[in-house]
Design a protein around this motif. Structure first.
Motif, mmCIF file in Angstrom:
data_model
loop_
_atom_site.group_PDB
_atom_site.id
_atom_site.type_symbol
_atom_site.label_atom_id
_atom_site.label_comp_id
_atom_site.label_asym_id
_atom_site.label_seq_id
_atom_site.Cartn_x
_atom_site.Cartn_y
_atom_site.Cartn_z
ATOM 1 N N THR A 1 13.491 -6.662 -5.190
ATOM 2 C CA THR A 1 12.249 -6.710 -4.413
ATOM 3 C C THR A 1 11.353 -5.532 -4.766
ATOM 4 O O THR A 1 10.144 -5.687 -4.990
ATOM 5 C CB THR A 1 12.556 -6.699 -2.910
ATOM 6 N N SER A 2 11.938 -4.345 -4.818
ATOM 7 C CA SER A 2 11.161 -3.149 -5.147
ATOM 8 C C SER A 2 10.600 -3.246 -6.559
ATOM 9 O O SER A 2 9.430 -2.917 -6.810
ATOM 10 C CB SER A 2 12.044 -1.907 -5.020
ATOM 11 N N TRP A 3 11.422 -3.703 -7.500
ATOM 12 C CA TRP A 3 10.994 -3.822 -8.896
ATOM 13 C C TRP A 3 9.853 -4.819 -9.037
ATOM 14 O O TRP A 3 8.837 -4.533 -9.684
ATOM 15 C CB TRP A 3 12.185 -4.244 -9.754
ATOM 16 N N LEU B 1 6.597 -3.410 -7.102
ATOM 17 C CA LEU B 1 5.953 -2.211 -7.636
ATOM 18 C C LEU B 1 5.620 -2.335 -9.124
ATOM 19 O O LEU B 1 4.558 -1.884 -9.567
ATOM 20 C CB LEU B 1 6.856 -0.995 -7.417
ATOM 21 N N ILE C 1 4.874 3.341 1.299
ATOM 22 C CA ILE C 1 6.056 2.531 1.575
ATOM 23 C C ILE C 1 6.520 2.850 2.994
ATOM 24 O O ILE C 1 7.237 3.832 3.204
ATOM 25 C CB ILE C 1 7.184 2.823 0.562
ATOM 26 N N ILE D 1 14.979 -1.463 2.190
ATOM 27 C CA ILE D 1 13.951 -1.518 1.159
ATOM 28 C C ILE D 1 13.371 -0.136 0.916
ATOM 29 O O ILE D 1 13.209 0.302 -0.225
ATOM 30 C CB ILE D 1 12.835 -2.505 1.559
ATOM 31 N N ALA E 1 12.874 1.629 -2.623
ATOM 32 C CA ALA E 1 11.515 1.560 -3.166
ATOM 33 C C ALA E 1 10.915 2.947 -3.369
ATOM 34 O O ALA E 1 10.180 3.171 -4.335
ATOM 35 C CB ALA E 1 10.629 0.726 -2.244
ATOM 36 N N ALA F 1 9.558 3.987 -7.021
ATOM 37 C CA ALA F 1 8.161 4.392 -7.200
ATOM 38 C C ALA F 1 8.075 5.765 -7.859
ATOM 39 O O ALA F 1 7.207 6.009 -8.713
ATOM 40 C CB ALA F 1 7.441 4.401 -5.851
ATOM 41 N N THR G 1 5.291 7.772 3.206
ATOM 42 C CA THR G 1 6.144 6.893 4.005
ATOM 43 C C THR G 1 6.094 7.289 5.475
ATOM 44 O O THR G 1 5.549 8.336 5.833
ATOM 45 C CB THR G 1 7.592 6.922 3.495
ATOM 46 N N LEU H 1 2.998 -1.250 0.222
ATOM 47 C CA LEU H 1 4.103 -2.205 0.281
ATOM 48 C C LEU H 1 4.311 -2.578 1.747
ATOM 49 O O LEU H 1 4.666 -1.728 2.565
ATOM 50 C CB LEU H 1 5.365 -1.571 -0.299
ATOM 51 N N THR I 1 6.259 -3.773 4.679
ATOM 52 C CA THR I 1 7.674 -3.944 5.010
ATOM 53 C C THR I 1 7.948 -4.014 6.500
ATOM 54 O O THR I 1 9.093 -4.239 6.890
ATOM 55 C CB THR I 1 8.503 -2.774 4.433
#
Length: 335
Positions: A131-133, A136, A150, A157, A161, A165, A174, A211, A213
């Motif tokens: 998901t992160s790949w 991003l 994020i 996640i 992530a 990143a 974050t 992102l 989430t």
């Protein structure tokens, strides 16, 4: 074999252990003795019927997506794996689950387990890693020097992530609670907002990537911190028309998703930003690249709790509370 099965949609009371036949593999599949399974929020959302219109899921069905284990049989067309190989994979949206003693895994979604990780650590990675790949790297195309927001940095996640990143050269902002500030800083977060003390939208600014989430109004608030040309990628919705089109959905579903996403797309447009909804897909090639980062310790798994297979339902319930620092993993084979 023993498996955790969803009988019908409705909730956790429709989940039970059952003895089901060991899967028969196709020519392009490997049979894996499952050692550990990483749990994800979608695993407790599926039983409620939340993703019923979107998923290839025929009931009764085995729950779970992520796994790590050992290959015990291979199909006639399999070339990348042999019996005895340690592997990890995501089975998300493939119609069969991982919370079972054995799983049939298509060759193209599996990768060799990083040698420096045990099975529990490896099982925690596939969905959050992919998901992160995909968010991003593929969708947002993060560049060195860009600023990436994020939220919920201490979650499953978030913990992955943030690290990814940073590997792409980004500056990361974050949110987290007071107790987890040190954790997210240790993962590389540059701007950390303690949501118990500050509203992130009043502190952060000029972000290139967001992102999504966190459910609720967090995504709308995040529109206040983006700069022109930014990209907003949501993992929690609302789904958009592009998603419906990519899934081959009918006109009605396209219309519904268009209505659901209209407000957030309009808010993004006001900031000269783009919005898209991401539904992760299994990908063994990408998982192998993520494995390289893990094997060189540039990225590390963060695990909150490990539960035995018999307590898998309790593990799902714990995850649903939303307090996990990193991942919750079910262990089927003792280390």
């Amino acid at each position: 074999m023993k498996a955790l099965v969803l009988k019908r949609y409705g909730g956790s009371d429709q989940i039970e252990f059952a003895n089901i036949p060991r899967p028969l593999i196709k020519p392009d599949e490997i049979l894996v003795r499952v050692h550990a399974v990483g749990l994800n929020p979608i695993d407790y959302m599926i039983p409620k019927g939340t993703f019923k219109p979107m998923l290839k899921f025929k009931l009764p069905a085995t729950l779970g997506s992520d796994l790590a284990g050992v290959v015990v049989d291979i199909g006639s067309r399999v070339t990348r794996f042999k019996v005895g190989d340690a592997v990890f994979a995501s089975l998300f949206d493939l119609g069969n689950g991982s919370l079972a003693e054995f799983a049939a895994v298509p060759e193209h979604v599996a990768a060799h387990k990083p040698a420096n990780l045990d099975f529990v650590q490896a099982a925690s990675v596939p969905m959050v890693g992919l998901t992160s790949w995909q968010a991003l790297n593929e969708r947002a195309q993060v560049k060195p020097g860009q600023k990436v927001f994020i939220p919920a940095g201490s979650g499953g996640i978030g913990t992955f992530a943030i690290q990814l990143a940073k590997q792409f050269g980004a500056k990361v902002g974050t949110t987290t609670s007071t107790a987890n500030v040190d954790l997210v800083r240790s993962l590389g977060a540059d701007e950390v907002i303690d949501y118990k003390q500050h509203e992130f939208e009043h502190v952060l600014k000029d972000y290139d990537v967001v992102l999504g989430t966190v459910r609720g109004d967090g995504l709308e608030k995040a529109m206040q911190i983006v700069k022109p040309g930014s990209r907003v990628v949501s993992l929690i919705g609302p789904p958009d028309v592009s998603f419906a089109r990519a899934r081959g959905m009918n006109f009605l579903m396209k219309f519904v998703f268009g209505l659901l996403s209209r407000k957030i797309i309009r808010l993004a447009a006001k900031r000269d930003a783009s919005y898209s909804f991401l539904f992760v897909r299994p990908d063994g090639g990408q998982l192998a690249k993520i494995g390289e980062l893990l094997e060189t310790s540039r990225v590390r798994p963060v695990i909150d709790k490990v539960v035995p297979f018999a307590q898998a339902k309790q593990g799902l319930a714990y995850l649903e509370q939303g307090r996990a620092k990193g991942k919750v993993v079910v262990q089927l084979v003792p280390a």
